[in-house]
Design an enzyme around this catalytic site. Structure first.
Site, PDB file in Angstrom:
ATOM      1  N   GLY A   1       0.811  -1.208   0.000  1.00 41.41           N
ATOM      2  CA  GLY A   1       0.000   0.000   0.000  1.00 41.41           C
ATOM      3  C   GLY A   1       0.842   1.255   0.000  1.00 41.41           C
ATOM      4  O   GLY A   1       1.285   1.709   1.061  1.00 41.41           O
ATOM      5  N   LEU A   2       1.072   1.827  -1.160  1.00 39.30           N
ATOM      6  CA  LEU A   2       1.863   3.046  -1.301  1.00 39.30           C
ATOM      7  C   LEU A   2       1.017   4.196  -1.841  1.00 39.30           C
ATOM      8  O   LEU A   2       0.946   5.263  -1.244  1.00 39.30           O
ATOM      9  CB  LEU A   2       3.054   2.797  -2.223  1.00 39.30           C
ATOM     10  CG  LEU A   2       3.910   4.016  -2.592  1.00 39.30           C
ATOM     11  CD1 LEU A   2       4.590   4.586  -1.353  1.00 39.30           C
ATOM     12  CD2 LEU A   2       4.944   3.654  -3.649  1.00 39.30           C
ATOM     13  N   THR A   3       0.366   3.985  -2.976  1.00 39.71           N
ATOM     14  CA  THR A   3      -0.354   5.062  -3.657  1.00 39.71           C
ATOM     15  C   THR A   3      -1.570   5.519  -2.857  1.00 39.71           C
ATOM     16  O   THR A   3      -2.297   4.701  -2.299  1.00 39.71           O
ATOM     17  CB  THR A   3      -0.801   4.598  -5.053  1.00 39.71           C
ATOM     18  OG1 THR A   3       0.338   4.113  -5.772  1.00 39.71           O
ATOM     19  CG2 THR A   3      -1.431   5.737  -5.824  1.00 39.71           C
TER      20      THR A   3
ATOM     21  N   GLN B   1      -5.305  -4.001 -35.055  1.00 40.99           N
ATOM     22  CA  GLN B   1      -5.463  -3.578 -36.447  1.00 40.99           C
ATOM     23  C   GLN B   1      -5.345  -4.773 -37.398  1.00 40.99           C
ATOM     24  O   GLN B   1      -6.097  -4.881 -38.371  1.00 40.99           O
ATOM     25  CB  GLN B   1      -4.402  -2.525 -36.789  1.00 40.99           C
ATOM     26  CG  GLN B   1      -4.664  -1.773 -38.077  1.00 40.99           C
ATOM     27  CD  GLN B   1      -5.845  -0.821 -37.960  1.00 40.99           C
ATOM     28  OE1 GLN B   1      -6.235  -0.457 -36.870  1.00 40.99           O
ATOM     29  NE2 GLN B   1      -6.415  -0.447 -39.092  1.00 40.99           N
TER      30      GLN B   1
ATOM     31  N   GLY C   1      -8.478  -6.569 -37.438  1.00 43.59           N
ATOM     32  CA  GLY C   1      -9.621  -5.833 -37.967  1.00 43.59           C
ATOM     33  C   GLY C   1     -10.785  -5.843 -36.990  1.00 43.59           C
ATOM     34  O   GLY C   1     -10.603  -5.692 -35.786  1.00 43.59           O
ATOM     35  N   GLY C   2     -11.982  -6.048 -37.501  1.00 44.35           N
ATOM     36  CA  GLY C   2     -13.171  -6.051 -36.656  1.00 44.35           C
ATOM     37  C   GLY C   2     -13.126  -7.090 -35.563  1.00 44.35           C
ATOM     38  O   GLY C   2     -13.624  -6.859 -34.447  1.00 44.35           O
TER      39      GLY C   2
ATOM     40  N   GLU D   1       3.578   1.159 -11.341  1.00 45.37           N
ATOM     41  CA  GLU D   1       4.967   1.075 -10.855  1.00 45.37           C
ATOM     42  C   GLU D   1       5.865   2.125 -11.505  1.00 45.37           C
ATOM     43  O   GLU D   1       7.011   1.867 -11.867  1.00 45.37           O
ATOM     44  CB  GLU D   1       5.533  -0.340 -11.038  1.00 45.37           C
ATOM     45  CG  GLU D   1       4.782  -1.355 -10.188  1.00 45.37           C
ATOM     46  CD  GLU D   1       5.597  -2.587  -9.836  1.00 45.37           C
ATOM     47  OE1 GLU D   1       6.824  -2.471  -9.679  1.00 45.37           O
ATOM     48  OE2 GLU D   1       4.991  -3.649  -9.694  1.00 45.37           O
TER      49      GLU D   1
ATOM     50  N   THR E   1       5.047   5.826 -13.935  1.00 43.81           N
ATOM     51  CA  THR E   1       4.611   6.151 -15.290  1.00 43.81           C
ATOM     52  C   THR E   1       5.809   6.262 -16.238  1.00 43.81           C
ATOM     53  O   THR E   1       6.963   6.336 -15.817  1.00 43.81           O
ATOM     54  CB  THR E   1       3.857   7.491 -15.295  1.00 43.81           C
ATOM     55  OG1 THR E   1       4.776   8.529 -14.884  1.00 43.81           O
ATOM     56  CG2 THR E   1       2.655   7.468 -14.368  1.00 43.81           C
TER      57      THR E   1
ATOM     58  N   GLU F   1       6.598   8.803 -17.836  1.00 39.51           N
ATOM     59  CA  GLU F   1       7.242  10.082 -17.553  1.00 39.51           C
ATOM     60  C   GLU F   1       8.228   9.964 -16.387  1.00 39.51           C
ATOM     61  O   GLU F   1       9.317  10.558 -16.409  1.00 39.51           O
ATOM     62  CB  GLU F   1       6.181  11.145 -17.239  1.00 39.51           C
ATOM     63  CG  GLU F   1       5.322  11.553 -18.432  1.00 39.51           C
ATOM     64  CD  GLU F   1       4.277  10.506 -18.809  1.00 39.51           C
ATOM     65  OE1 GLU F   1       3.762  10.573 -19.939  1.00 39.51           O
ATOM     66  OE2 GLU F   1       3.985   9.618 -17.971  1.00 39.51           O
TER      67      GLU F   1
END
Length: 378
Positions: free
Chosen positions: A124-126, A334, A337-338, A361, A363, A365
């Site tokens: 539990g950090l965030t 892709q 396709g569908g 863990e 981002t 950035e």
């Protein structure tokens, strides 16, 4: 430089690959769509010893190393990321902090059942108002006699509310700017977990918000040194980034596997689509990304196991591999396709699962920031 796997690592990889293909692949789609935690699969992974891979036999582990865990994560994620992240979080975030920083009594009490996979640990950090700014911890813990009294909340915590969750290690302010880590067993009065999040991906994994209302635990539940909790978990996250990179590589390679298979089977304009150069080039680029990302996490793991500084290499591996996973998931969708938009095909799950790899863990950035700092760009 030898990039060939040892016989032990190669055997492990083959064993986990077989398990993923025969046991996970046929059933995981149902768990995913029901957003149901796959207790049966977790029990089978536990029986295989996967939760004990990096731990010594004296604590119920397999006596292996962290690279073995990474290989297992890669093979699991080639089929499904929910079971892979359950293993990754249970080992690198749940059990590893106790292994790295716990006292002998803490290890004796909790490590054997965590290493056996009989019980799960969480980290539990965030916090809801913190996110990437993990140092902005608002959860508090004060000593009252021989007990810590904890108040606050955590969010996005994996493995925190399953029927087999044993504990959550939480970071809390213990004095001023001092952040410490404290083990909170499940079921402790005042410790509650929310209902499971409704998530875009990783739907068969357990993720919840945690609440602490005058939660009392013994003073000896302090993990490591008082005031060193933040620094301890930064080191845990460095290791975890290599594991997440391995998981990302697995997803990226799974996209290649499924696309190659589909390119042989699907016909358009009278021939298999795999005979069209546009499809060939897309799949070739996917293989390049997966291969390059694998080399990055191998290099980071090699430095870590050699006892050398590996912060930059871990950040590079996590950044490159999560980008590869996201790019390959997009390309595979892709190619299909569908049908790539239909949940009956694995690439639909891969696409939904890939984005979190660029967030969790640390981002993308944050990884760039860490890399820049190692280059002297403060």
């Amino acid at each position: 430089m030898d990039l060939e796997l040892s016989e032990e690592h190669a055997a492990l990889r083959a064993t986990v690959e077989e398990f993923a293909q025969k046991e996970v692949a046929p059933v995981i789609g149902g768990f995913y769509e029901r957003a149901e935690f796959p207790y049966e699969l977790v029990a089978k992974m536990a029986a295989m010893g996967l939760f004990g891979l990096p731990f010594g036999e004296e604590h119920g582990g397999m006596g292996g190393d962290y690279f073995a865990l990474c290989l297992a994560l890669e093979e699991l994620a080639r089929v499904d990321s929910s079971v892979a992240i359950t293993l990754e979080a249970g080992v690198s975030l749940g059990a590893m902090p106790i292994h790295r920083f716990g006292t002998d009594s803490q290890k004796a009490r909790w490590l054997p059942q965590l290493a056996a996979g009989e019980r799960l640990g969480a980290f539990g950090l965030t916090e809801p108002g913190g996110g990437t700014d993990a140092g902005a911890t608002r959860t508090t813990a004060r000593l009252d006699g021989d007990e810590w009294v904890i108040n606050g909340s955590k969010c996005f915590i994996t493995n925190s509310g399953t029927d087999i969750t044993e504990l959550v290690t939480v970071t809390a302010r213990t004095a001023g700017d001092e952040i410490s880590a404290i083990i909170v067993p499940s079921g402790t009065p005042g410790f509650t977990v929310s209902e499971k999040y409704s998530k875009v991906g990783w739907s068969a994994s357990d993720t919840r918000e945690l609440f602490f209302d005058d939660v009392r635990v013994p003073a000896e539940n302090l993990l490591g040194e008082q005031g060193r909790g933040y620094a301890q978990f930064l080191s845990i996250l460095d290791e975890g980034r290599i594991a997440i990179a391995a998981l990302s590589v697995g997803l990226a390679q799974g996209c290649v596997d499924e696309s190659v298979r589909y390119a042989h089977e699907r016909e358009a304009f009278g021939r298999p689509i795999g005979r069209y150069q546009s499809i060939q080039f897309q799949i070739a680029d996917m293989e390049v990304r997966a291969h390059t990302a694998r080399l990055a996490y191998y290099a980071a793991a090699a430095k870590m196991l050699a006892g050398k500084p590996f912060k930059k290499e871990a950040a590079i591996a996590k950044l490159v591999a999560s980008n590869a996973a996201m790019d390959n998931a997009r390309t595979a969708t892709q190619v299909f396709g569908g049908y790539g938009f239909m949940n009956e095909y694995p690439v639909g799950r891969f696409y939904r699962d890939a984005k979190i790899l660029e967030i969790g863990e640390g981002t993308s950035e944050v990884q760039r920031m860490l890399i820049a700092r190692t280059l002297g760009l403060q």
